[in-house]
Enzyme design. Structure first.
Site: not given
Length: 414
Positions: A85, A68, A65, A20, A63, A104
């Protein structure tokens, strides 16, 4: 996700995955001079498709966000998005309650802050926050500190500031509103989000050209704010973009949960022990009642035995008195019998002497009358005398004797 190779030893596992190289989505967008709502829609749709792949398999990312959301290759016109992640990802099982505090704070759902059961809806809340940021360059719940941020989340305290959303469509705002809903049952599911009009339809080119000048300025302003937000996020947050205090708080909550489970187990054991004690008390009460009843029966039996014993003692005493009385009477009878026997012997001797004299007398008569009826007179007379004395002894004398004995016995109470 494709795994090209796998290496491992006693302490490490190394996975070779897809490269990536495009970097983070928000970094890519911040470098653009402008960002249209249609472009944002295409990126959000890709995010939804990736999350849909997870949710159809009952897996929650937990998670989501900007950090990620990566680009496979940013050199092409429409880069493809990759979600990364999965350290907090969890498979949601029916009938199994899952609670935790992680992620988060700026992107977590209210159910995480309130430590409520978690599900796939947590990801949908995060997508709502990401969409808000992508369209405005501002965070909907970000406060002066972490506590204020979490308070804003639990209160769902946000608004569409005219400064940021003056040129945002009502469909986009409606999409965000249906995602930032506290009640998870009313929050959009991944399928409902994919079928939302803002995702499935785009504004015509004619509509896009109505306020072209203003939109261009707004896009530049939006891209600038998005760049500022991205820079602020990278500079103010530690690696992995998580708050240390939040992690510590999560650990404390886990410890409290463990302690709660232990207290619950202790309470269960106490209840079980209480039931055992109550059972023992019940058995003791039953035994005590039985012992009291048996004691009462024994006391009654002992009382009956005492009564019977006293009765036997009384009978024994009366019997001893009767025995002594009988012995006394037997002694008196023996004395009287001996006296009577002595008298009888004396009388017998007298009678014997009288008989002898009579026989002697008769003998004298026989000698003087030798020829009297050829000697039959003496024999007949002698026989008559003998019969008379025998009758006397067997008759009147014995009857008189027993009459006297009966008379004396009657006088003495026999």
């Amino acid at each position: 996700m494709v795994v090209f190779n796998l290496f491992f030893d006693l302490s490490n596992i190394v996975c070779c995955l897809v490269s990536v190289s495009g970097g983070e989505l928000f970094d890519f967008l911040a470098q653009k001079e402008s960002l249209s709502e249609e472009e944002a829609t295409r990126f959000i749709k890709q995010i939804l498709e990736g999350v849909n792949y997870l949710h159809t398999r009952k897996i929650a990312h937990f998670d989501l966000k900007p950090e990620n959301i990566m680009l496979l290759d940013k050199t092409i016109a429409v880069p493809h998005i990759k979600l990364i992640d999965f350290g907090l990802a969890h498979k949601i099982e029916d009938g199994v309650e899952f609670k935790n505090i992680f992620g988060t704070p700026e992107f977590v759902a209210p159910e995480i802050v309130n430590y409520e059961p978690l599900g796939l809806a947590v990801d949908m809340w995060s997508i709502g926050v990401i969409t808000y940021i992508l369209l405005s360059g501002a965070s909907p719940f970000l406060g002066e500190n972490k506590q204020e941020t979490l308070s804003n989340i639990t209160a769902v305290n946000y608004e569409f500031d005219e400064e940021f959303f003056s040129h945002t469509s009502d469909l986009a705002k409606g999409f965000i509103r249906k995602l930032l809903v506290k009640d998870t049952r009313k929050r959009l599911t991944i399928q409902e989000a994919l079928s939302h009009p803002w995702i499935t339809t785009h504004q015509s080119k004619e509509e896009n050209k109505i306020h072209d000048t203003k939109r261009t300025a707004m896009r530049k302003l939006k891209a600038k704010r998005l760049k500022e937000y991205t820079m602020k996020s990278h500079s103010s947050m530690p690696p992995n973009n998580t708050y240390v205090n939040c992690e510590r708080f999560a650990q404390v909550v886990e410890d409290l949960t463990s302690t709660e489970h232990k207290f619950s187990s202790l309470a269960t054991n106490y209840d079980s022990l209480q039931e055992d004690v109550e059972a023992l008390i019940s058995i003791y009460n039953e035994k005590e009642a039985w012992y009291k009843e048996e004691n009462e029966n024994v006391r009654h039996s002992l009382s009956q035995l005492r009564y019977e014993s006293r009765k036997v003692e009384s009978m024994k005493k009366n019997l001893n008195q009767d025995i002594r009385f009988v012995e006394s009477n037997v002694g008196n009878v023996a004395v009287r019998y001996a006296d009577l026997e002595s008298r009888y012997e004396s009388l017998s001797k007298e009678i014997t002497e009288d008989l002898k004299r009579i026989q002697d007398l008769m003998g004298g008569f026989q000698e003087g009358n030798v020829g009297y009826e050829c000697g039959n007179f003496g024999a007949v007379f002698n026989r008559d005398i003998s019969d008379s004395f025998v009758n006397l002894l067997n008759g009147s004398c014995s009857e008189d004797l027993f009459e006297r004995l009966n008379l004396r016995n009657t006088d003495s109470g026999f």
